[in-house]
Design an enzyme around this catalytic site. Sequence first.
Site, PDB file in Angstrom:
ATOM      1  N   GLU A 125     -16.512   5.034 -46.644  1.00  0.00           N
ATOM      2  CA  GLU A 125     -18.190   5.138 -46.506  1.00  0.00           C
ATOM      3  C   GLU A 125     -18.991   3.565 -46.430  1.00  0.00           C
ATOM      4  O   GLU A 125     -19.440   3.853 -45.326  1.00  0.00           O
ATOM      5  CB  GLU A 125     -18.674   5.102 -48.029  1.00  0.00           C
ATOM      6  CG  GLU A 125     -18.925   6.236 -48.217  1.00  0.00           C
ATOM      7  CD  GLU A 125     -17.842   6.580 -49.178  1.00  0.00           C
ATOM      8  OE1 GLU A 125     -17.461   7.272 -49.888  1.00  0.00           O
ATOM      9  OE2 GLU A 125     -16.216   5.877 -49.115  1.00  0.00           O
ATOM     10  N   CYS A 134     -18.115   6.878 -54.528  1.00  0.00           N
ATOM     11  CA  CYS A 134     -17.131   5.486 -55.993  1.00  0.00           C
ATOM     12  C   CYS A 134     -18.416   5.039 -56.422  1.00  0.00           C
ATOM     13  O   CYS A 134     -19.256   4.790 -55.579  1.00  0.00           O
ATOM     14  CB  CYS A 134     -16.200   4.689 -55.911  1.00  0.00           C
ATOM     15  SG  CYS A 134     -16.466   3.278 -55.017  1.00  0.00           S
ATOM     16  N   CYS A 157     -19.271   2.372 -54.023  1.00  0.00           N
ATOM     17  CA  CYS A 157     -20.509   3.304 -52.784  1.00  0.00           C
ATOM     18  C   CYS A 157     -20.801   3.201 -53.000  1.00  0.00           C
ATOM     19  O   CYS A 157     -22.058   3.403 -51.515  1.00  0.00           O
ATOM     20  CB  CYS A 157     -19.015   4.201 -52.298  1.00  0.00           C
ATOM     21  SG  CYS A 157     -17.750   3.046 -51.416  1.00  0.00           S
ATOM     22  N   TRP A 208      25.612  17.085 -41.675  1.00  0.00           N
ATOM     23  CA  TRP A 208      24.050  17.856 -42.033  1.00  0.00           C
ATOM     24  C   TRP A 208      23.751  19.233 -42.388  1.00  0.00           C
ATOM     25  O   TRP A 208      24.763  19.734 -40.734  1.00  0.00           O
ATOM     26  CB  TRP A 208      23.197  16.501 -40.829  1.00  0.00           C
ATOM     27  CG  TRP A 208      23.463  15.857 -40.379  1.00  0.00           C
ATOM     28  CD1 TRP A 208      24.062  14.520 -39.686  1.00  0.00           C
ATOM     29  CD2 TRP A 208      22.650  14.465 -41.313  1.00  0.00           C
ATOM     30  NE1 TRP A 208      23.932  13.237 -40.101  1.00  0.00           N
ATOM     31  CE2 TRP A 208      23.307  13.541 -41.315  1.00  0.00           C
ATOM     32  CE3 TRP A 208      21.843  14.774 -42.838  1.00  0.00           C
ATOM     33  CZ2 TRP A 208      22.799  12.022 -41.613  1.00  0.00           C
ATOM     34  CZ3 TRP A 208      21.514  13.809 -43.351  1.00  0.00           C
ATOM     35  CH2 TRP A 208      21.788  12.528 -42.613  1.00  0.00           C
ATOM     36  N   ASP A 213      26.920   9.372 -52.004  1.00  0.00           N
ATOM     37  CA  ASP A 213      26.281   9.105 -50.615  1.00  0.00           C
ATOM     38  C   ASP A 213      26.061   7.567 -50.600  1.00  0.00           C
ATOM     39  O   ASP A 213      25.599   7.969 -49.400  1.00  0.00           O
ATOM     40  CB  ASP A 213      25.397  10.539 -50.474  1.00  0.00           C
ATOM     41  CG  ASP A 213      25.120  11.551 -50.978  1.00  0.00           C
ATOM     42  OD1 ASP A 213      26.651  12.202 -51.369  1.00  0.00           O
ATOM     43  OD2 ASP A 213      24.539  12.578 -50.939  1.00  0.00           O
ATOM     44  N   GLU A 246      15.074  13.738 -53.798  1.00  0.00           N
ATOM     45  CA  GLU A 246      16.337  13.978 -53.420  1.00  0.00           C
ATOM     46  C   GLU A 246      17.049  14.169 -54.305  1.00  0.00           C
ATOM     47  O   GLU A 246      18.164  13.228 -54.255  1.00  0.00           O
ATOM     48  CB  GLU A 246      16.000  13.481 -51.928  1.00  0.00           C
ATOM     49  CG  GLU A 246      15.022  13.499 -51.049  1.00  0.00           C
ATOM     50  CD  GLU A 246      15.371  12.956 -49.673  1.00  0.00           C
ATOM     51  OE1 GLU A 246      15.971  12.512 -48.482  1.00  0.00           O
ATOM     52  OE2 GLU A 246      13.624  13.210 -48.813  1.00  0.00           O
TER      53      GLU A 246
END
Length: 356
Positions: free
Chosen positions: A46, A74, A83, A169, A199, A288
């Site tokens: 804003e 807010c 804001c 891959w 890995d 992951e």
Amino acid sequence: MSRALQLAARGLYTTTPNPRVGCVLVKDGAVIGAGWHESAGEPHAEINALSDSVAKVGAGGTAGCTAYVTLEPCSHHGRTPPCADTLITAGVARVVAALSDPNPLVAGHGLARLAAAGIAVASGLLEAEAQELNIGFVSRMTRGRPWLRLKVAMSLDGRTALNNGLSQWITGPDARRDAHAWRARSCAVLTGFGTVRDDDPRLTVREIDTPRQPRPVVVDSRLETPLTAKLLAGRPLIFAAVYDAEKINALTTRGAEVVVLPNPAGKVDLTAMLLELGRRGFNEVLVEAGARLNASLLREGLVDELLIYQAPVLLGDKARGMADLPELVELSAARRLTITDRRMVGVDQRILARLT
């Protein structure tokens, strides 16, 4: 509001732990200002939109305008002033918010403050889109933990690695680049000690430009992460189930932070871990990991979404699966998912699915 959402998305990689927010100011049918929140501690959307309007229509030109903002303004003092107060001072006549702020410090108080000042308010316009953009922030504010997205690269027959562990891959370069974009929007990338051992990943964003790297997080019950692990360069957060002062000191010296959170079985308490990540301001976490940690997170109901890259290859029954889940004897016991997005990324198929 659609334009405001487009602007909000520009903060996809930068606003954490704050939400991604955009704002458009309209007067007499014309846009007189627009802005988005760029990063925590910087002006909110804003404020940036109001500053933009000064350059376009001059000071005071916002009197009587409508503000379209993707999240309720807010009403509390954080790193920046409220804001809502700034919009009132600017003479805004109407505020339309896509999403009410789930932050308990706001939670309707922003719109109420605006209404009390005589400003017309409304909310709910493109609400679903605004929530999707801030799915992690909403999760942290309502559940106390981040949105957990489990990423898997697999073959057409559902295998993630050969039996000997080789996996690089399975998918093509386009899919790998796309996966790095999901890393970039995440606050952390979560893996297990087994993946670190086998890995030696860095878990960094390399395929796309990003101003911020996600923090590596490792589930390592016995503190076995090698002191030569590449991810130590990223100041990882390591969750353990045992307190070993010597190992903790060695890892800390190399930049890691160790948190000991054991469960009764002597493993890391995964629920407590996610609550700790939420307490630290993590909105989205990308997993992951290997089949064991994937299975543990799924069994405990902690996975919110699956991000699956499926390559047009077959690896056979002896190859490894995505999760070491127990055998089912009835189809009625199968976990059901809702596919929310499916598309081709290069030669591979990308599927987003949510657990129901």
